[in-house]
Design an enzyme around this catalytic site. Structure first.
Site, PDB file in Angstrom:
ATOM      1  N   ASP A   1      -6.574   2.899  -1.582  1.00  0.00           N
ATOM      2  CA  ASP A   1      -6.412   3.328  -0.680  1.00  0.00           C
ATOM      3  C   ASP A   1      -6.906   4.317  -1.020  1.00  0.00           C
ATOM      4  OD1 ASP A   1      -6.182   5.444   1.704  1.00  0.00           O
ATOM      5  OD2 ASP A   1      -6.400   3.973   2.322  1.00  0.00           O
TER       6      ASP A   1
ATOM      7  N   GLU B   1     -11.021   3.100   6.676  1.00  0.00           N
ATOM      8  CA  GLU B   1      -9.970   3.623   7.434  1.00  0.00           C
ATOM      9  C   GLU B   1     -10.415   4.991   7.720  1.00  0.00           C
ATOM     10  OE1 GLU B   1      -5.603   1.635   7.877  1.00  0.00           O
ATOM     11  OE2 GLU B   1      -5.777   3.027   6.035  1.00  0.00           O
TER      12      GLU B   1
ATOM     13  N   GLN C   1      -9.675   0.362   0.244  1.00  0.00           N
ATOM     14  CA  GLN C   1      -9.469   1.505   1.426  1.00  0.00           C
ATOM     15  C   GLN C   1     -10.061   3.007   1.161  1.00  0.00           C
ATOM     16  OE1 GLN C   1      -5.626   0.895   3.627  1.00  0.00           O
ATOM     17  NE2 GLN C   1      -7.079  -0.696   4.653  1.00  0.00           N
TER      18      GLN C   1
ATOM     19  N   GLU D   1       0.790  -1.603   0.145  1.00  0.00           N
ATOM     20  CA  GLU D   1      -0.408  -0.472   0.122  1.00  0.00           C
ATOM     21  C   GLU D   1       0.769   1.201  -0.384  1.00  0.00           C
ATOM     22  OE1 GLU D   1      -3.445   2.134   2.066  1.00  0.00           O
ATOM     23  OE2 GLU D   1      -1.606   0.829   3.581  1.00  0.00           O
TER      24      GLU D   1
END
Length: 264
Positions: free
Chosen positions: A178, A240, A204, A143
């Protein structure tokens, strides 16, 4: 609409950690993720999942000394033995929790470190970790994290992560996309989502720029989540984010996007 995983490190923090599982289930979540499980025995976490009908979606490998500011070990020369021990600990938890994937934190760049050596160390550790996880039928996610959240973090952009994944060419090595980090570091989130979708193993979300609920800020999540559907995403989307107030009070987006509160 994709399925959502409550991130129990950041959500429901009004409650002790082990109580957050039932709180998430009561609000309609069927999946959870969190940063690290290692403060708790794996059997206690497994019981919390089973008791509440939840599935573990993701957690991170041990990051080194988090309180001292470490954010992973993978790029750090000389820490290979510690990295290998952290990897084995993560495998133990993943098997106990029936978690299909783990995220490998890259680590912060040491001051005046040789960039080529950091990259070699990182790639060697990623390769070894992905091969070890493949033996257990597990995925490894990489990530990118934006410079505002972690200024010295080694893995910064979607392009950097994708290049490493393609270079190593391992089927269980996947991109953790993300939306928040992509927006804060680079922008053009939908374009990068389309471009790198074949590599994505987990997503996310959080509102940008304040990292609160996804219905706050500059990202158009109804559009982005519809795009995930269009692209054929079969995974879950981890929530998140840091609630702006009490977690439950901020779940209006969850209701509006088709989730009915209460256990199913």
């Amino acid at each position: 609409m994709p399925r959502f995983a409550a991130n129990l490190t950041m959500m429901f923090t009004e409650l002790p950690f082990l109580d957050r599982f039932s709180a998430a289930a009561d609000q309609g979540f069927h999946w959870v993720e969190y940063l690290f499980p290692y403060e708790f025995a794996p059997e206690d976490l497994a019981r919390a999942l089973e008791r509440n009908g939840l599935t573990q979606a993701l957690f991170n490998l041990p990051p080194g000394d988090w309180e001292a500011g470490e954010r992973g070990l993978a790029c750090l020369p000389g820490r290979e033995k510690e990295f290998d021990a952290a990897l084995e600990r993560a495998v133990l938890y993943a098997k106990a929790l029936r978690c299909p994937r783990v995220h490998l934190m890259a680590g912060n760049r040491p001051t005046d470190a040789d960039a080529a050596r950091l990259e070699r160390t990182y790639l060697d550790n990623v390769l070894r970790a992905a091969q070890r996880l493949a033996d257990e039928g597990l995925e490894l996610c990489l990530e990118p994290i934006n410079q505002f959240s972690m200024p010295e973090y080694f893995l910064r952009t979607q392009e950097q992560a994708a290049a490493y994944i393609e270079r190593l060419g391992l089927p269980n090595l996947r991109l953790q996309f993300d939306f928040f980090h992509c927006q804060m570091e680079q922008g053009n989130v939908s374009g990068r989502l389309r471009r790198f979708f074949p590599l994505i193993g987990h997503c996310q979300l959080a509102g940008a720029p304040d990292r609160h609920e996804p219905d706050q800020g500059e990202l158009n999540y109804p559009y982005l989540l519809a795009l995930l559907d269009e692209l054929g995403y079969q995974g879950v989307v981890g929530c998140e984010y840091n609630p702006a107030g009490k977690t439950v009070d901020g779940l209006g987006w969850f209701r509006a996007w088709g989730v009915v509160p209460g256990r199913c």
